[in-house]
Design an enzyme around this catalytic site. Structure first.
Site, PDB file in Angstrom:
ATOM      1  N   HIS A   1     -11.820 -14.965  -6.098  1.00 15.29           N
ATOM      2  CA  HIS A   1     -12.632 -14.795  -4.889  1.00 15.29           C
ATOM      3  C   HIS A   1     -11.717 -14.349  -3.747  1.00 15.29           C
ATOM      4  O   HIS A   1     -10.566 -14.782  -3.653  1.00 15.29           O
ATOM      5  CB  HIS A   1     -13.324 -16.119  -4.535  1.00 15.29           C
ATOM      6  CG  HIS A   1     -14.342 -15.983  -3.460  1.00 15.29           C
ATOM      7  ND1 HIS A   1     -13.993 -15.878  -2.128  1.00 15.29           N
ATOM      8  CD2 HIS A   1     -15.684 -15.890  -3.502  1.00 15.29           C
ATOM      9  CE1 HIS A   1     -15.086 -15.745  -1.400  1.00 15.29           C
ATOM     10  NE2 HIS A   1     -16.138 -15.752  -2.218  1.00 15.29           N
TER      11      HIS A   1
ATOM     12  N   SER B   1     -23.277 -11.677   1.884  1.00 14.56           N
ATOM     13  CA  SER B   1     -24.479 -11.781   2.711  1.00 14.56           C
ATOM     14  C   SER B   1     -25.772 -11.456   1.965  1.00 14.56           C
ATOM     15  O   SER B   1     -26.681 -10.847   2.527  1.00 14.56           O
ATOM     16  CB  SER B   1     -24.331 -10.928   3.974  1.00 14.56           C
ATOM     17  OG  SER B   1     -23.220 -11.386   4.737  1.00 14.56           O
TER      18      SER B   1
ATOM     19  N   GLY C   1     -23.298 -17.007  -1.362  1.00 12.30           N
ATOM     20  CA  GLY C   1     -22.567 -18.046  -0.646  1.00 12.30           C
ATOM     21  C   GLY C   1     -23.504 -18.831   0.255  1.00 12.30           C
ATOM     22  O   GLY C   1     -24.229 -19.722  -0.195  1.00 12.30           O
ATOM     23  N   GLY C   2     -23.514 -18.490   1.532  1.00 13.33           N
ATOM     24  CA  GLY C   2     -24.273 -19.233   2.544  1.00 13.33           C
ATOM     25  C   GLY C   2     -25.724 -19.502   2.171  1.00 13.33           C
ATOM     26  O   GLY C   2     -26.223 -20.621   2.360  1.00 13.33           O
TER      27      GLY C   2
ATOM     28  N   GLY D   1     -19.914 -13.773   4.222  1.00 14.03           N
ATOM     29  CA  GLY D   1     -20.075 -14.767   5.287  1.00 14.03           C
ATOM     30  C   GLY D   1     -20.217 -14.154   6.668  1.00 14.03           C
ATOM     31  O   GLY D   1     -20.129 -14.857   7.672  1.00 14.03           O
TER      32      GLY D   1
ATOM     33  N   GLU E   1     -17.533  -7.831  -4.298  1.00 17.23           N
ATOM     34  CA  GLU E   1     -17.751  -8.508  -3.029  1.00 17.23           C
ATOM     35  C   GLU E   1     -16.887  -7.866  -1.950  1.00 17.23           C
ATOM     36  O   GLU E   1     -15.711  -8.228  -1.793  1.00 17.23           O
ATOM     37  CB  GLU E   1     -17.350  -9.984  -3.148  1.00 17.23           C
ATOM     38  CG  GLU E   1     -18.187 -10.773  -4.131  1.00 17.23           C
ATOM     39  CD  GLU E   1     -18.280 -12.226  -3.691  1.00 17.23           C
ATOM     40  OE1 GLU E   1     -19.405 -12.702  -3.517  1.00 17.23           O
ATOM     41  OE2 GLU E   1     -17.241 -12.861  -3.475  1.00 17.23           O
TER      42      GLU E   1
HETATM   43  P1  PGA Z   1     -21.988 -15.093   1.550  1.00 19.51           P
HETATM   44  O1  PGA Z   1     -20.723 -15.480   0.612  1.00 19.51           O
HETATM   45  O2  PGA Z   1     -23.178 -14.950   0.635  1.00 19.51           O
HETATM   46  O3  PGA Z   1     -22.109 -16.248   2.472  1.00 19.51           O
HETATM   47  O4  PGA Z   1     -21.629 -13.819   2.236  1.00 19.51           O
HETATM   48  C1  PGA Z   1     -20.481 -14.822  -0.574  1.00 19.51           C
HETATM   49  C2  PGA Z   1     -19.293 -15.404  -1.244  1.00 19.51           C
HETATM   50  O5  PGA Z   1     -18.630 -16.304  -0.665  1.00 19.51           O
HETATM   51  O6  PGA Z   1     -18.962 -15.017  -2.355  1.00 19.51           O
END
Ligand code: PGA
Length: 243
Positions: A85, A203, A224-225, A163, A157
Site C-alpha cells: 500500500h 476515494s 478506505g474511508g 483519502g 491506487e
Molecule cells: P480511500 O483509501 O478510499 O479512503 O481513498 C483507499 C486506500 O487507502 O487504499
C-alpha cells in the site's frame, strides 16, 4: 489504523446484515488492523465476508520482532493480504523489492496477495504514470510463476486519490488498468492472467462505484474511508451494473 476491536465488531455485525442476499459472484473482504483480525474471524465465519490483513512479513517464523508471517495470518482465518500500500511505501520504507519478497512468501504459504501500485501527483503531471506502474508491476511480480497468478490481484491506487476525496476519473483508471492487463499478458501469457483481478482504489464511494465498475478492466475496488461505514461499504459491494 482505524477502530478498536469493539468498534470493528459493531461495524462487521452491521455489514453482515446489510450484505445478506448478496450476489454470490461478488467477493467481499474486510481488512481490519492486526489486533482485530482474530476476533473478527469468528464474526465473519458463517458469512460471505472474507478476511484480509493490511501487511505481512516474508519469513515464516523466527527472530523478527514485531512482524507477522503469512502462516500466522492463515492460522487466524485470513485469506487475503494487502501488500505495498502506498502508505507503507511512503512511511515504512516499503520498496518494490520488499513487496516482491512479501508477495512470493504469501502465495507460497497459501495467502492471496493484493499488490498495490500507483503514481504520485508529481509523477502523473510529469507524464510518468505508465513507467512507474510498469516498474512496480514488473519488480513486484519478479519470479512469480504463471501458475501463481490466479491467486494474485493488483490494486491500482493513484497516491493523489487516496483519502483525498479526489478520485481518478473512471477513464483515467481504465487506461491504467488496461495497461496493467496487457503487461500481465506479456509477462505471464494470456491463460495465466485471463482471470486476474485488477481493482481500483482511491476515494471510491457509494456514489461513484457504479461508474468505475462499468469499465471493462475494472474488476473491483479497494475501499478506505468509505468502508468505515457499514451502509456505504455495503452499497459499494452491491454496486449497480450500468448498461
Ligand atoms: P480511500 O483509501 O478510499 O479512503 O481513498 C483507499 C486506500 O487507502 O487504499
Amino acid at each position: 489504523m482505524n477502530m478498536t476491536i469493539r468498534n470493528s465488531a459493531e461495524l462487521v455485525m452491521k455489514l453482515r446484515d446489510s450484505l445478506k442476499g448478496m450476489d454470490s459472484s461478488i467477493e467481499a473482504a474486510i481488512a481490519p488492523p492486526f489486533t482485530a483480525l482474530y476476533h473478527l474471524s469468528h464474526l465473519v465465519a458463517d458469512s460471505p465476508i472474507k478476511l484480509c490483513a493490511q501487511d505481512v512479513f516474508w519469513e515464516r517464523e523466527g527472530a523478527y520482532t514485531g512482524e507477522v508471517s503469512p502462516n500466522m495470518l492463515i492460522d487466524i482465518g485470513c485469506q487475503y493480504v494487502i501488500i505495498g500500500h502506498s502508505e507503507r511505501r511512503q512511511y515504512f520504507c516499503e520498496t518494490d523489492e520488499t513487496v516482491n519478497k512479501k508477495a512470493i512468501a504469501a502465495v507460497k504459504q497459501g495467502l492471496k496477495p493484493i499488490i498495490c501500485v500507483g503514481e504520485s501527483l508529481q509523477e502523473r503531471e510529469d507524464g510518468k504514470t505508465l513507467d512507474i506502474i510498469k516498474r512496480q508491476v514488473e519488480k513486484g511480480l519478479k519470479d512469480v510463476l504463471s501458475g501463481q497468478m490466479k491467486d494474485i490481484a493488483i490494486a491500482y491506487e493513484p497516491i493523489w486519490a487516496i483519502g483525498t476525496g479526489k478520485n481518478a476519473t473512471p477513464d483515467q483508471a481504465e487506461e491504467v488498468h488496461n495497461f496493467i492487463r496487457n503487461l500481465l499478458y506479456e509477462m505471464f501469457g494470456l491463460n495465466a492472467v485471463a482471470d486476474t483481478r485488477i481493482i481500483y482504489g482511491g476515494s471510491v464511494k457509494a456514489n461513484n462505484i457504479d461508474v468505475f465498475m462499468a469499465h471493462a478492466n475494472i474488476d473491483g475496488a479497494l475501499v478506505g474511508g468509505a468502508s468505515l461505514d457499514a451502509q456505504s461499504f455495503a452499497r459499494i459491494v452491491k454496486f449497480q451494473k450500468l448498461k
